[in-house]
Each structure stands twice: as C-alpha cells, then as structure tokens.
Design a protein around this motif. Structure first.
Motif: not given
Length: 278
Positions: A126-134, A136-142, A145-153
């Motif tokens: 769940v945490g890694a998915a937004p980072v992976a999508l960023g 792959m340029k599906v989402l903006p990288m920022w 990271l903004a969504v995924g890093m708190p989830l990973l923490i």
C-alpha cells in the motif's frame, strides 16, 4: 521476571545441552530464508524443444524442492518449540516425539506464517504503490512520494508488530493448541504491556545473528584462501569443489545452531510469561 541476560544464558545452555535439536534448527533457519535456482543452458547445439524440456524439468524440480523445504521448515518449527518446552521441564524427548508434535501443528504453523506474510506484504505494498506509480509516471513523482512515504513510515511499526505477534502466535499454536486466528489474537494481547520485553528478545536474536557471522569468519577465510590458491593453480572446478567440501559441513552446523538458538530464545521468553504452561 527473569532478565533478558539470564534468558540468553539459559538459551545458550539449552543449545549446548541438546545438540540433537540442531537438526530441527537447521530447517527452521534454512527455511526462513530464500533460495534461488540458476540454470545455465548452452547456447548452441540444443534444440528449442530440448531447452524447453530442460526448463520445465528444472522448474518442476525446483518447485518440488521448494515445497519439501517449506514442509520441513514448518514441521521443524513446531518440533523445536515443543522439544524446548519439554526440555525446560527436565525431559529429554525422543526425536520422533518432536516429529509428531511438528506434524500435528504443521498446518496451523503454516497458517500463522502465511497470514503474517500476506498482511505484511499488503502493508508494504500500500505504501510502495504510490511511489511505484510515480516512478512509472502514472502519477507525478512528487505526489507519489508525498502519499507513499508517510504510508511506508506507518507500515514499519505495523510489520514489526506483526513479526513480534507471529513469534508469540507460533508458540500458542504449538503449546496451547490454538487455531491460527485465535493464536494471532492471543499474540496481539500478549504484546500489550510487553513491547519492550519482546523488542529486547529481538535485539538478543540480532546480536546472536551477528555473533554467528563472527564465529564463521575464522572457518570461512582459510577455506576461501585455499580455494583461491587452487583456482590460481588448477582452475575454477577444483577450487569450487574444495571450498564446498570444507564449507558445507561448517555451514550446516552453524545454520543448525543458529536456528536452534533463535527458536529456543523465543520459546523460553514466551514461557517466562506463561508460568502456568511449565
């Protein structure tokens, strides 16, 4: 409550007193890691059908070995937990009794492990998915990271808590006869008020892991030095054979002792908080 230092010393004494259990400990430690199968196929002179047959055979054989290794790991986990429990009471159970205990709890031990792996993978995923999508340029990288890093923490303490609960749940399955979900609930309740205690056991386990590496160094370095000398003089095949002949027995003993220490430490730590079981 017995101190962590006393528990560690008791674990060492138990480890040395009954070396038969290192057999179970080998499969507990070896099955906890991953393994890989590398197949080198010749590039010329082998028909496509022949290569396919070799690949299928390798996959089937590797799969069969994987299932066997998992089965031995699960059975040995239960066998070792039960044997340490009975050894603490002064008994010296026969190996067949350990096998019997391991087989009787195997499916529930496997269920606990599978459930923890599944939930841990889900939490990290769940945490890694937004980072992976960023990436792959599906989402903006920022945004990824903004969504995924708190989830990973957040996922880190979740996975750590699951690991601690799983160690307790395994002992509840084997020693108290609980089902998978009942053991997980019991492990979660056990964790309350005992977090520092269980983290201390994990630290001791980590120190033991590092110590086993240091113990291996004086045995590993001469073997590799001999292998290098043989490689320089005779080539790769004699070197590999010599290193394997020297290292396999050493590695087998060290892995067996390491797995036994780890399981014994957690079992004794659990029993210390469950005096009615003794």
């Amino acid at each position: 409550m017995t101190s962590i230092r006393t528990l560690a010393l008791e674990t060492l004494r138990s480890l040395w007193r009954d070396k038969r259990l290192w057999f179970f400990g080998f499969f507990v430690a070896a099955g906890a890691g991953g393994g890989g199968l590398q197949l080198d196929l010749p590039g010329h002179g082998v028909p496509v059908q022949g290569m396919s047959a070799l690949l299928v055979g390798a996959l089937v054989g590797g799969g069969a070995l994987g299932v066997l290794a998992l089965g031995l790991h699960v059975v040995s986990e239960g066998a070792l937990i039960r044997s340490v429990f009975e050894g603490r009471a002064g008994a010296r159970p026969a190996m067949r009794d350990g096998w019997r205990a391991g087989f009787s709890s195997a499916w529930r031990v496997l269920g606990v492990k599978a459930l923890v792996v599944l939930v841990s993978a889900l939490a990290i995923g769940v945490g890694a998915a937004p980072v992976a999508l960023g990436a792959m340029k599906v989402l903006p990288m920022w945004l990824g990271l903004a969504v995924g890093m708190p989830l990973l923490i957040v996922a880190v303490p979740v996975v750590l808590s699951l690991y601690l609960v799983h160690e307790v749940a395994l002992r509840m399955v084997v020693l108290e006869g609980r089902g998978v979900l009942g053991a997980m609930r019991g492990g979660r309740e056990f964790l309350r008020g005992r977090l520092s205690y269980l983290l201390s056991l994990m630290v001791v386990d980590g120190v033991a892991q590092a110590a086993s590496g240091l113990i291996a160094l004086p045995l590993v370095l001469p073997a590799f030095a001999l292998g290098f000398a043989l490689y320089a003089a005779f080539g790769v095949v004699p070197a590999v054979i010599a290193v394997a002949v020297l290292m396999v027995p050493v590695a087998t003993v060290l892995v067996g002792a390491r797995g036994t220490f780890r399981s014994t430490l957690w079992t004794l730590g659990f029993l210390e908080e469950r005096p009615t079981l003794g």
